[in-house]
Write a protein that holds these residues in place. Structure first.
Motif, short mmCIF file in Angstrom:
data_model
loop_
_atom_site.label_atom_id
_atom_site.label_comp_id
_atom_site.label_asym_id
_atom_site.label_seq_id
_atom_site.Cartn_x
_atom_site.Cartn_y
_atom_site.Cartn_z
N PHE A 37 19.82 32.39 20.11
CA PHE A 37 21.56 32.34 20.29
C PHE A 37 21.71 31.97 21.58
O PHE A 37 21.61 32.80 22.71
CB PHE A 37 22.10 33.23 19.54
CG PHE A 37 23.63 32.98 19.31
CD1 PHE A 37 23.90 32.24 18.20
CD2 PHE A 37 24.50 33.46 20.14
CE1 PHE A 37 25.31 32.02 17.85
CE2 PHE A 37 25.81 33.19 19.99
CZ PHE A 37 26.15 32.40 18.98
N ALA A 38 22.41 30.78 21.83
CA ALA A 38 23.04 30.43 23.22
C ALA A 38 24.28 31.32 23.54
O ALA A 38 25.24 31.11 22.56
CB ALA A 38 23.14 29.12 23.39
N ILE A 39 24.38 31.84 24.54
CA ILE A 39 25.81 32.49 24.99
C ILE A 39 26.14 31.57 26.29
O ILE A 39 25.23 31.08 27.16
CB ILE A 39 25.68 34.03 25.27
CG1 ILE A 39 24.78 34.30 25.99
CG2 ILE A 39 25.73 34.43 23.87
CD1 ILE A 39 24.62 35.80 26.35
N LYS A 40 27.22 31.68 26.81
CA LYS A 40 27.81 30.75 27.80
C LYS A 40 27.83 31.55 28.97
O LYS A 40 27.95 30.75 30.33
CB LYS A 40 29.19 30.26 27.63
CG LYS A 40 29.10 29.19 26.25
CD LYS A 40 30.62 28.55 25.94
CE LYS A 40 30.36 27.31 25.44
NZ LYS A 40 31.73 26.75 24.95
N SER A 41 27.70 32.83 29.27
CA SER A 41 27.84 33.43 30.43
C SER A 41 26.93 34.62 30.18
O SER A 41 26.81 35.28 29.29
CB SER A 41 29.24 33.53 30.97
OG SER A 41 29.80 34.67 30.11
N ASP A 42 26.67 35.43 31.43
CA ASP A 42 25.78 36.84 31.28
C ASP A 42 26.86 37.91 30.69
O ASP A 42 27.96 37.88 31.12
CB ASP A 42 25.57 37.21 32.58
CG ASP A 42 24.44 38.16 32.63
OD1 ASP A 42 23.38 38.12 32.60
OD2 ASP A 42 24.98 39.24 32.51
N SER A 226 13.15 39.93 16.32
CA SER A 226 13.99 40.13 17.40
C SER A 226 15.16 38.89 17.56
O SER A 226 14.99 38.02 16.94
CB SER A 226 13.16 40.02 18.66
OG SER A 226 12.43 38.72 19.07
N VAL A 227 16.14 39.31 18.37
CA VAL A 227 17.13 38.36 18.70
C VAL A 227 17.19 38.06 20.27
O VAL A 227 17.22 38.86 20.94
CB VAL A 227 18.44 38.78 18.18
CG1 VAL A 227 19.75 37.83 18.73
CG2 VAL A 227 18.56 38.92 16.62
N VAL A 228 17.16 36.86 20.51
CA VAL A 228 17.12 36.41 21.90
C VAL A 228 18.47 35.67 22.21
O VAL A 228 18.90 34.66 21.77
CB VAL A 228 15.94 35.66 22.37
CG1 VAL A 228 16.10 35.35 23.89
CG2 VAL A 228 14.61 36.24 21.97
N LEU A 229 19.50 36.35 23.01
CA LEU A 229 20.54 35.69 23.70
C LEU A 229 20.26 35.10 24.87
O LEU A 229 19.80 35.57 25.89
CB LEU A 229 21.66 36.80 23.99
CG LEU A 229 22.14 37.74 22.65
CD1 LEU A 229 23.43 38.43 23.11
CD2 LEU A 229 22.62 36.62 21.37
N ALA A 250 24.04 27.52 18.49
CA ALA A 250 24.85 27.49 19.55
C ALA A 250 26.10 27.13 19.32
O ALA A 250 26.15 26.41 18.08
CB ALA A 250 24.09 26.33 20.67
N GLN A 251 27.22 27.34 19.97
CA GLN A 251 28.46 26.88 19.60
C GLN A 251 29.09 25.74 20.46
O GLN A 251 28.61 25.96 21.75
CB GLN A 251 29.37 28.05 19.68
CG GLN A 251 29.40 28.74 21.05
CD GLN A 251 30.41 30.08 21.19
OE1 GLN A 251 30.98 30.39 20.36
NE2 GLN A 251 30.13 31.02 22.34
N PHE A 252 29.99 24.77 19.90
CA PHE A 252 30.19 23.76 20.79
C PHE A 252 31.75 23.56 20.73
O PHE A 252 32.19 23.49 19.23
CB PHE A 252 29.32 22.43 20.22
CG PHE A 252 27.96 22.70 20.50
CD1 PHE A 252 27.38 22.31 21.60
CD2 PHE A 252 27.31 23.20 19.36
CE1 PHE A 252 26.17 22.47 21.84
CE2 PHE A 252 25.92 23.13 19.59
CZ PHE A 252 25.10 22.85 20.79
#
Length: 527
Positions: A37-42, A226-229, A250-252
């Motif tokens: 899953f994509a995240i936009k920042s750490d 597992s879940v990978v961010l 991912a979110q847009f």
């Protein structure tokens, strides 16, 4: 940024929708794959008492449990607690007896109390106090009975619902919080096993997890191992990774929504992602201090056109400040904003003593009608176009408008510290009405969270009354309090901005930025 504003902004920026869809795993078979899953920042510091940004919430929701959860229909369902007894100023939870921390230690009533004691300790300086966590919250545990009672000095309307955002640390992390700088110590269905700051965070499934929402478990073979961010700062890059099946989801919020919609194998769900709004600074010496000026400037703007520009024509008309599923659904906006009428705006400014002078700019008592507007650069081209449209509308009625685009770091400084602004485009969506109070009333910045220096006595009166009523009993007053803000022109809801969650070969649910981890399922092999 002041404490209340920071937390509310964090909530607003989250995935404040319920989303589900399909995504691609990293391995070849469905059961046990990694879900990415994509995240936009750490996520930054992973201590639940000291979250740093939006994505911290998302990461924490994988590894930590809360006392209760939110079901798909918005109702409260079980979490660490299997039942609860709510009173106006307290709620007593009866805990499950089988819960264990990731290190194998039991999660008891005293574990919950220790979390509350830590987060409410003034020395902790938790940014959640007064916004996510009620002021004055206390906890009393009875390990023998398996109960813990959370109480507030005064009745608190949503004392049960607010615990959804109280992540419970257990085991070694409760004894040594330094372990939480880059690790997790929770009872959730996943445990952080690999952290690569600014790149990725891997959470591994706990096979013995059996106490999820409504008793959900981690035993389904289709649940990922597992879940990978993955930290992906660019939406265009996230779209490329998703379309090439290197991401599950991912979110847009920008133009890349179109690239991932109606693509074979990709499921895209679009829902409102919070209300876009702007505030007038009402401090002495600011033009917004004069209610007549606020009303006139609003009459000069076609809010529907402004909303269309801000979202590229994809937004929806807002109906309130609290996002769905809300404990108090309804429309608090309609009928409470002035109609678009530039001639009336001109007349109102004349009547208030603001006369046109040199260059057509209005002035009063030697003061020019100067409006300094700030907004964040993260809004992209549509945000710039929207503010330019707003500036043009106000210039036509005689205001000297000065736009200032700011980076996130500079924005925080100008908004809360230097206060060098008159209009602030500042999204402020929340999931409970109580989360707004610290930002919209009370002490001004820098001492408090009231960054726009609002003094709406009707809002203060109604929220004080509503706060003492349990849950839905106060909804009518909460609704009237929001409408009072709009009637006064304190803040102006412009448009609900859409967010698209696009996925491939997996399904999951995420609400208010928080995963329901036990809902994640891999549905097909990677192509």
């Amino acid at each position: 940024m002041n404490r209340a504003r920071a937390v509310a902004a964090c909530i607003a920026a989250s995935l404040l929708v319920a989303g589900c869809g399909n995504g691609s795993g990293q391995a070849g078979s469905a059961g046990g794959d990694a879900f990415s899953f994509a995240i936009k920042s750490d996520p930054g510091l992973l201590d639940p008492a000291q979250f740093q940004n939006t994505n911290t919430y998302t990461a924490l929701s994988l590894a930590y449990d809360t006392l209760v959860n939110i079901g798909p229909d918005g109702r409260i369902v079980s979490g660490l607690a299997e039942k609860w007894d709510v009173k106006p100023s307290s709620v007593t939870f009866t805990l499950r007896r089988d819960v264990t921390c990731a290190d194998g230690s039991p999660v008891k009533a005293s574990t919950i109390a220790a979390n509350v004691d830590h987060i409410t300790d003034p020395a902790t300086k938790s940014p959640a106090i007064g916004v996510v966590v009620p002021e004055g919250l206390t906890a009393k545990a009875d390990d023998r009975a398996g109960t813990v009672t959370l109480a507030t000095p005064e009745p608190f309307a949503f004392i049960l619902q607010s615990t959804r955002y109280l992540f419970m640390v257990c085991g070694q992390g409760l004894k040594d919080r330094s372990l939480l700088k880059s690790g997790t110590s929770g009872s959730g269905p996943f445990q952080l096993t690999a952290a690569r700051p600014n790149q990725s965070y891997t959470f591994t499934r706990r096979e013995n997890y059996t106490w999820g929402p409504d008793g959900a478990t981690a035993s389904d073979p289709a649940m990922p191992g597992s879940v990978v961010l993955k930290v992906v700062t660019s939406e265009s890059t996230a779209a490329n990774l998703l379309l090439s099946h290197q991401l599950n989801a991912a979110q847009f919020a920008g133009p890349d929504r179109a690239r991932v919609t109606n693509v074979p194998g990709i499921t895209a769900t679009t829902r409102p992602n919070g209300t876009q709004e702007f505030f007038f600074h009402q401090g002495t010496g600011h033009p917004g201090h004069d209610r007549a000026v606020r009303k006139a400037l609003l009459q000069a703007v076609d809010l529907r056109a402004l909303g269309a520009i801000a979202t590229g024509g994809t937004g929806q008309r807002p109906t309130g400040l609290v996002l769905q599923p809300s404990p108090c659904p309804g429309d608090t906006v309609t009928g409470h904003l002035p109609a678009f009428d530039p001639p009336a705006a001109e007349a109102a400014l004349d009547a208030a003593g603001w006369r046109r002078a040199g260059g057509g700019i209005r002035s009063k008592d030697g003061q020019r009608l100067t409006v300094r507007m700030i907004y964040g650069t993260s809004g992209g081209e549509t945000m710039s176009a929207a503010t330019e449209y707003l500036a043009d509308a106000w210039k036509k009625v005689g205001a000297d408008v000065r736009l200032r685009a700011l980076s996130d770091a500079a924005y925080d400084e100008v908004e809360a510290v230097t206060q060098d602004w008159d209009v602030d485009w500042a999204p402020l969506g929340v999931t409970l009405p109580t989360q707004l109070i610290g930002s919209l009333s009370g002490p001004f910045t820098p001492d408090g969270g009231n960054f726009a220096h609002l003094t709406n006595t009707e809002y203060e009166k109604l929220t004080a009354e509503a706060s003492k009523l349990p849950g839905a009993a106060g909804c009518a007053k909460w609704a009237r309090s929001e409408s009072a803000l709009f009637d006064s022109g304190d803040l102006i809801p412009v448009v609900d901005k859409p967010l698209t969650i696009a996925t491939h070969n997996a399904t999951f649910r995420i609400t208010a930025g928080l995963f329901d981890p036990t809902s994640i399922r891999m549905t097909g092999a990677q192509k």
